[in-house]
Scaffold this active site. Structure first.
Site, short mmCIF file in Angstrom:
data_model
loop_
_atom_site.label_atom_id
_atom_site.label_comp_id
_atom_site.label_asym_id
_atom_site.label_seq_id
_atom_site.Cartn_x
_atom_site.Cartn_y
_atom_site.Cartn_z
N GLY A 58 0.83 -1.21 0.00
CA GLY A 58 0.00 0.00 0.00
C GLY A 58 0.85 1.25 0.00
N ARG A 79 7.34 1.72 1.06
CA ARG A 79 7.66 0.31 1.27
C ARG A 79 8.03 -0.32 -0.06
NH1 ARG A 79 3.52 -2.18 5.66
NH2 ARG A 79 4.89 -1.98 7.47
N ARG A 114 2.13 11.05 -9.06
CA ARG A 114 1.45 11.28 -7.78
C ARG A 114 2.21 10.67 -6.60
NH1 ARG A 114 -4.51 12.18 -8.09
NH2 ARG A 114 -5.04 12.70 -10.26
N ARG A 128 -0.49 -8.70 -3.29
CA ARG A 128 -0.51 -7.61 -2.29
C ARG A 128 0.39 -8.04 -1.14
NH1 ARG A 128 -1.80 -3.92 1.13
NH2 ARG A 128 -2.96 -4.35 3.05
N SER A 132 0.23 -4.81 5.52
CA SER A 132 0.01 -5.09 6.93
C SER A 132 -1.50 -5.09 7.19
CB SER A 132 0.72 -4.05 7.79
OG SER A 132 0.71 -2.81 7.16
N ASP A 188 -0.97 -4.70 13.90
CA ASP A 188 -1.70 -4.21 15.07
C ASP A 188 -2.82 -5.20 15.36
OD1 ASP A 188 -2.59 -2.64 12.48
OD2 ASP A 188 -4.37 -2.82 13.78
N ARG A 242 8.68 -3.35 12.25
CA ARG A 242 7.84 -3.51 11.05
C ARG A 242 8.67 -3.92 9.86
NH1 ARG A 242 2.63 -0.31 10.49
NH2 ARG A 242 1.82 -0.12 12.58
N1 LIG Z 1 -9.15 -0.77 8.32
C1 LIG Z 1 -8.00 -1.13 8.88
N2 LIG Z 1 -6.92 -1.16 8.10
C2 LIG Z 1 -5.76 -1.53 8.68
C3 LIG Z 1 -5.68 -1.87 10.05
N3 LIG Z 1 -4.41 -2.15 10.34
C4 LIG Z 1 -3.74 -1.99 9.21
BR1 LIG Z 1 -1.91 -2.19 9.08
N4 LIG Z 1 -4.52 -1.61 8.18
C5 LIG Z 1 -4.02 -1.39 6.80
O1 LIG Z 1 -3.17 -0.24 6.90
C6 LIG Z 1 -3.70 0.83 6.14
C7 LIG Z 1 -4.29 1.82 7.11
O2 LIG Z 1 -3.30 2.22 8.04
C8 LIG Z 1 -4.73 0.27 5.18
O3 LIG Z 1 -4.15 0.23 3.88
C9 LIG Z 1 -5.03 -1.13 5.71
O4 LIG Z 1 -4.86 -2.10 4.69
C10 LIG Z 1 -6.83 -1.83 10.84
O5 LIG Z 1 -6.83 -2.13 12.03
N5 LIG Z 1 -7.97 -1.46 10.21
#
Ligand SMILES: Nc1nc2c(nc(Br)n2[C@@H]2O[C@H](CO)[C@@H](O)[C@H]2O)c(=O)[nH]1
Length: 234
Positions: A20, A24, A43, A87, A90, A204, A217
């Site tokens: 994402g 990274r 971008r 993909r 995290s 997390d 990480r």
């Molecule tokens: N919605 C959600 N996205 C998460 C979470 N932890 C992580 Br790392 N992500 C991912 O991290 C990004 C958001 O920080 C998004 O691209 C998600 O794929 C979580 O607890 N919730």
């Protein structure tokens, strides 16, 4: 080049890893690829192409959320003929037995809605990983001794969710983790006859509130990149 990717037609490999975070992508390209070349910075969504054990690989950021991933995956598939899209990212753990630092290989990815909802409409489509990639990723993770979970994840549209009732049902139905991209990647790959997989590090945890310290990480992310690369070329 396309609207969102500035690479020349021959600069994108048939195998693409999609974190994402564009930084990274930079780190992974510098760490794992030989002769890595910056092929996109439109971008700021960085993309690099190089070789891994002699195989051509592109590592292209997807951005956060399915709408962003959808843009890059569509253009990688349609304009650059990408065949394998993995993909690497995290996620937030959602089960007591899933710990931070664990790796999740996502067999399916559930959503409330996705960019493809407009096409699928009333159909409750089940986005699923490519079996060959999934099997190879699990084998690679086990060979490394990495604690790995294989099962369903949830691709959310929000990071700051306010649906404890939904979280409760997801945990009840065995959802391992939450992230925000995989379901649309799987759906697009199925639509275009390509291979897709999501290999995620639990950074997390929604129940325990634990979070991977920043300095850890990177190492955890490295194992995941290796698993993805080994799966792609197994
Ligand atoms: N919605 C959600 N996205 C998460 C979470 N932890 C992580 Br790392 N992500 C991912 O991290 C990004 C958001 O920080 C998004 O691209 C998600 O794929 C979580 O607890 N919730």
């Amino acid at each position: 080049m396309t609207i969102h990717i500035g690479a020349a037609p021959d600069q994108i490999a048939q195998t693409v890893l999609m974190p994402g975070d564009p930084y990274r992508a930079k780190w992974a390209a510098e760490t794992f690829l030989d002769n890595a070349v910056l092929v996109n910075e439109v971008r700021g969504m960085l993309g690099f192409t190089g070789t891994w054990r002699g195989h051509r690989v592109t590592i292209q950021g997807s951005g956060m959320g399915m709408p962003s991933l959808s843009i890059y995956a569509n253009e990688l598939i349609t304009n650059y003929d990408a065949q394998t899209l993995i993909r690497i990212g995290s996620c937030g753990g959602m089960q007591p037995h899933v710990g931070i630092r664990d790796v999740i290989v996502a067999m399916t990815a559930s959503t409330i809605t996705s960019p493809s909802s407009g096409i699928l409409r009333e159909m409750n489509y089940a986005p699923c990983a490519d079996w060959g990639l999934l099997r190879a990723a699990v084998a690679a993770a086990e060979a490394k001794g990495t604690k790995t979970h294989v099962g369903g994840i949830y691709s959310s549209d929000v990071f700051y969710a306010e649906r404890p009732d939904l979280d409760e049902q997801m945990v009840r139905h065995g959802i391992l983790a939450v992230e925000m991209e995989a379901a649309e990647l799987y759906t697009l790959a199925a639509r275009h006859g390509r291979r897709a997989l999501a290999v995620l590090t639990v950074s997390d945890h929604l129940q325990t509130g634990e979070a991977l310290p920043a300095e850890e990480r990177e190492r955890s992310f490295g194992e995941m990149v290796e698993i993805a690369l080994e799966a792609a070329f197994s």
